[in-house]
Design a protein around this motif. Sequence first.
Motif, PDB file in Angstrom:
ATOM      1  N   ARG A 122       1.360  -1.122   0.374  1.00  0.00           N
ATOM      2  CA  ARG A 122       0.150   0.023   0.105  1.00  0.00           C
ATOM      3  C   ARG A 122       0.915   1.292   0.185  1.00  0.00           C
ATOM      4  O   ARG A 122       0.517   2.463  -0.916  1.00  0.00           O
ATOM      5  CB  ARG A 122      -1.272   0.279   1.619  1.00  0.00           C
ATOM      6  CG  ARG A 122      -2.221  -1.268   0.755  1.00  0.00           C
ATOM      7  CD  ARG A 122      -3.073  -0.751   1.541  1.00  0.00           C
ATOM      8  NE  ARG A 122      -3.885   0.209   1.052  1.00  0.00           N
ATOM      9  CZ  ARG A 122      -4.317   0.126  -0.066  1.00  0.00           C
ATOM     10  NH1 ARG A 122      -5.201  -0.942  -0.419  1.00  0.00           N
ATOM     11  NH2 ARG A 122      -5.305   1.562  -1.169  1.00  0.00           N
ATOM     12  N   MET A 123       2.069   0.556   0.919  1.00  0.00           N
ATOM     13  CA  MET A 123       3.078   2.029   1.033  1.00  0.00           C
ATOM     14  C   MET A 123       3.415   2.498  -0.742  1.00  0.00           C
ATOM     15  O   MET A 123       3.392   3.775  -1.281  1.00  0.00           O
ATOM     16  CB  MET A 123       4.186   2.306   1.603  1.00  0.00           C
ATOM     17  CG  MET A 123       4.953   2.946   1.608  1.00  0.00           C
ATOM     18  SD  MET A 123       6.107   2.221   3.097  1.00  0.00           S
ATOM     19  CE  MET A 123       7.310   2.375   1.803  1.00  0.00           C
ATOM     20  N   SER A 126       1.197   4.664  -3.069  1.00  0.00           N
ATOM     21  CA  SER A 126       1.333   5.632  -2.928  1.00  0.00           C
ATOM     22  C   SER A 126       1.836   6.096  -3.478  1.00  0.00           C
ATOM     23  O   SER A 126       2.489   6.909  -3.623  1.00  0.00           O
ATOM     24  CB  SER A 126       0.539   6.067  -1.347  1.00  0.00           C
ATOM     25  OG  SER A 126      -0.231   5.245  -0.690  1.00  0.00           O
ATOM     26  N   LEU A 127       3.267   5.838  -3.088  1.00  0.00           N
ATOM     27  CA  LEU A 127       4.296   6.456  -3.446  1.00  0.00           C
ATOM     28  C   LEU A 127       4.489   6.515  -5.515  1.00  0.00           C
ATOM     29  O   LEU A 127       4.802   7.624  -5.755  1.00  0.00           O
ATOM     30  CB  LEU A 127       5.439   5.646  -3.017  1.00  0.00           C
ATOM     31  CG  LEU A 127       6.587   5.362  -1.157  1.00  0.00           C
ATOM     32  CD1 LEU A 127       7.220   4.455  -0.938  1.00  0.00           C
ATOM     33  CD2 LEU A 127       7.042   6.827  -1.596  1.00  0.00           C
ATOM     34  N   PHE A 132      -0.563  12.082  -6.303  1.00  0.00           N
ATOM     35  CA  PHE A 132       0.439  12.283  -5.159  1.00  0.00           C
ATOM     36  C   PHE A 132       1.058  11.862  -5.131  1.00  0.00           C
ATOM     37  O   PHE A 132       1.926  12.241  -3.679  1.00  0.00           O
ATOM     38  CB  PHE A 132      -0.848  12.682  -3.901  1.00  0.00           C
ATOM     39  CG  PHE A 132      -1.028  11.689  -3.435  1.00  0.00           C
ATOM     40  CD1 PHE A 132      -0.680  11.048  -2.652  1.00  0.00           C
ATOM     41  CD2 PHE A 132      -3.002  10.750  -4.193  1.00  0.00           C
ATOM     42  CE1 PHE A 132      -0.810   9.461  -2.304  1.00  0.00           C
ATOM     43  CE2 PHE A 132      -2.700   9.654  -3.537  1.00  0.00           C
ATOM     44  CZ  PHE A 132      -2.146   9.205  -2.569  1.00  0.00           C
ATOM     45  N   GLY A 133       1.937  10.677  -5.168  1.00  0.00           N
ATOM     46  CA  GLY A 133       3.497  10.694  -4.734  1.00  0.00           C
ATOM     47  C   GLY A 133       3.762  11.063  -5.129  1.00  0.00           C
ATOM     48  O   GLY A 133       4.447  11.584  -5.623  1.00  0.00           O
ATOM     49  N   MET A 134       5.359  10.273  -3.836  1.00  0.00           N
ATOM     50  CA  MET A 134       6.480  10.793  -4.052  1.00  0.00           C
ATOM     51  C   MET A 134       6.856  10.863  -5.019  1.00  0.00           C
ATOM     52  O   MET A 134       7.706  11.599  -5.292  1.00  0.00           O
ATOM     53  CB  MET A 134       6.877  10.853  -2.602  1.00  0.00           C
ATOM     54  CG  MET A 134       8.837  10.850  -2.063  1.00  0.00           C
ATOM     55  SD  MET A 134       9.025  10.295  -1.166  1.00  0.00           S
ATOM     56  CE  MET A 134       9.842   8.873  -2.168  1.00  0.00           C
TER      57      MET A 134
END
Lengths: 295, 274
Positions: A122-123, A126-127, A132-134
């Motif tokens: 899940r991290m 998101s990444l 919005f990913g880093m």
Amino acid sequence: MHRVLRDKLAIAIFVLPGLAFFVLTFVAPILLSGYYSLTDTLGPGTDVKMIGLDNYLELFHDERFWLALRNALLLGAGFVILQHPVCIAFAVLLDRIGGKAEKWFRTIFFIPCVISVVVISRMWLSLLDPTFGMFNKVLAGIGLSSWQHVWLGDPKTALGSLLGILIWAGFGWGLLFYYAGVKGIPEELYEAARLDGATGLKLHLRITVPLLSPVISVQVTLAIITALKQMETVFLTTNGGPGDSTQFLAVYLYNQAFAASRYGYANAISILFIVVCLIATYLSNQFIRDKSTEY
Amino acid sequence: MSTTRKKVLWAFFLLVAFVQLFPLIWLLNFSIVDANAFFSSKILLWPEVPKWHNYVNAWVDGKFPKYFLNSLIVTGSTIVLTVVMSISLAYAFTRMHWKWRSFFYTVILLGIMIPIHATLLPNFAIFKALGLTDSYWGLILPYTAVSVPLSTFILTGFMRSIPSAMEESAVMDGASIYRIVFQIILPLTMPAVVTVAVTTFLTCWNEFIMAATFISKDSLKTLPFSVMNFAGLYSSDYGSQFAVMVLTSVPAIVIYAMFNEKITKGVTAGAVKG
């Protein structure tokens, strides 16, 4: 030696529980799987009709099955080519740095390995998120906006991105195994080689790599098995997609069983899956045996 | 190695460690950020008002205490069962004399190679028939079965390396075999037992797919599900989702921090024996 160590009752008490567990979770399921694989059942408790070897025949012509196998091999190759040399290099450097730093960095590099696969998946979702990913933000930050990408959503980059996630998550284990191997190499060998004029990279190619070869063989075997068994990270990120670009055997069989309700067919995949894993283990064991006689 | 080269190496390692841990730092950072701030272009940001409430959401709505307790029960029972069974097996394989010894040893080791995902479907059918699905046993049994082969392998290797002099004198004194194994051998193999316990802990604590397949009752689910459920419940509140992920990871990191030397020692012992 003693009568006590031949005590049949004690042996039974020590061995039978372990064996019972083994039968319950490995032998019985495999037999049952073999049976289900010959049927067209939709799930446990539904009608069972024997259809002979039809599932297997279909499987041999199933492109997704071969694709899953190919992806596993690509992933395994990725581990061996990208991850392992880096792990070996870091193991050597870690051994050289010595003192408190050795212990500290060893501890830090291992941290991702203790985190649950659910959190990791899940991290990374998101990444690598396109909005919005880093990862894309970092690319923009260093002036590489043109490289921004829907990493897991594009069939071209999905498998590569997965490889990246898995390398990130597994780096600590690889490093630890090679580090243990490097620690087992006697210092005198390096000194002798230095007297002969070998230094730097040459020294390690001549001494470290050959002496690590038993560890390397075992690790390469494990890497291939790991690639074949790949499931959770894929299931929780791409679920085999987009298209079938990240399809893996375990994901495929799971989705065939529970999403497509093709339980019989899924069990045929299970059986071939086990066969493939055992063949891979057998082949690499043979390979290791050949190799290890050289040294 | 010269001091300058050592310093360069230090700097290099620090950089790599930073890059490697950066995703986790990011996770930690955004777990106290309001969901709206996720779309700013900043890579890391310190919110003016840290949104600690994300952790309240995670703790309460993520049902953290309940899942934590389930994980604790399942993992704890699995560790105890695995250690008792593996040490008995390892003792029977290394010290006792019987005909089928090496055959059964090989059979148990096959368990390391057989993928659990392949036995998942039929196991589901078997567990359902035995009424084990939706119970703690539905997880403890398969977790133990999966942990025993590797643990037996580690313990067998370790037991071979310890001399049998102490047991011999105990046998002379007329001690029973069970006393020998659990009062003499167990303390001697403690380093390997700790390695086995810690690796078993990490596998079971983080396990997902069996728990997803065998357990459908919410009241029995383990920690990884707190993340999954929460992702559905708070689908747009990424901050709270991240807070659950952080909370879920903390116990494993704490256990690792306490026992990391043991993991290294266990791996080193295994690697040296090849």
